[in-house]
Enzyme design. Sequence first.
Site, mmCIF file in Angstrom:
data_model
loop_
_atom_site.group_PDB
_atom_site.id
_atom_site.type_symbol
_atom_site.label_atom_id
_atom_site.label_comp_id
_atom_site.label_asym_id
_atom_site.label_seq_id
_atom_site.Cartn_x
_atom_site.Cartn_y
_atom_site.Cartn_z
ATOM 1 C CG HIS A 151 -1.965 -0.979 1.306
ATOM 2 N ND1 HIS A 151 -2.152 -1.803 2.395
ATOM 3 C CD2 HIS A 151 -2.930 -1.321 0.417
ATOM 4 C CE1 HIS A 151 -3.183 -2.599 2.176
ATOM 5 N NE2 HIS A 151 -3.667 -2.328 0.979
ATOM 6 C CE LYS A 163 -13.153 -6.465 4.633
ATOM 7 N NZ LYS A 163 -12.363 -5.743 3.640
ATOM 8 N NE ARG A 165 -3.694 -8.227 -4.032
ATOM 9 C CZ ARG A 165 -4.664 -7.709 -3.282
ATOM 10 N NH1 ARG A 165 -4.410 -6.741 -2.448
ATOM 11 N NH2 ARG A 165 -5.890 -8.175 -3.351
ATOM 12 C CB SER A 204 -4.404 -6.640 4.582
ATOM 13 O OG SER A 204 -3.923 -5.440 4.047
#
Length: 157
Positions: free
Chosen positions: A19, A43, A92, A130
Amino acid sequence: MKERIAIYPGSFDPITNGHLDILSRALKAFDKVIVLVAVNPNKKSRFSYEERMEMIKEATKDMGNVVVDYSSGLTVQYAKEHGATHLIRGLRAVTDFEYEFQLAAANQFADANIDSVFFMSRGETADITSSMIMELNNNGVDVSHLVPKAVLKRLKK
């Protein structure tokens, strides 16, 4: 000349060196970047949004023109309210592209004046999320080269 402001939204649970790489590259293209911690009550986050903001602030303290904030609303609405014209997103792998393509289309529908800019992840952080970092850490793997010191301190607690 009008200040070029971009929003870098994400859950950042936790922020990673990947990040930070994208953020440092975005700062070369924009006058100011707001790192926006997405707060989604549906979440389950490992860290509270306050903890995530603290880690981001500590990790970016030596970067100029970075603001850290949070929002539980639409990112494009936040961007419009704060004079931002671009959203920063990292890619990614090919698997990210489809989701990001749909998200960019939805954001364009919500506000055609706000555009998405994509930065390709690079180096050893390119394929590490993460969530993966948390899983590795929870199983005793040294993740010190994947996260900033601010995160490492919290992971060791």
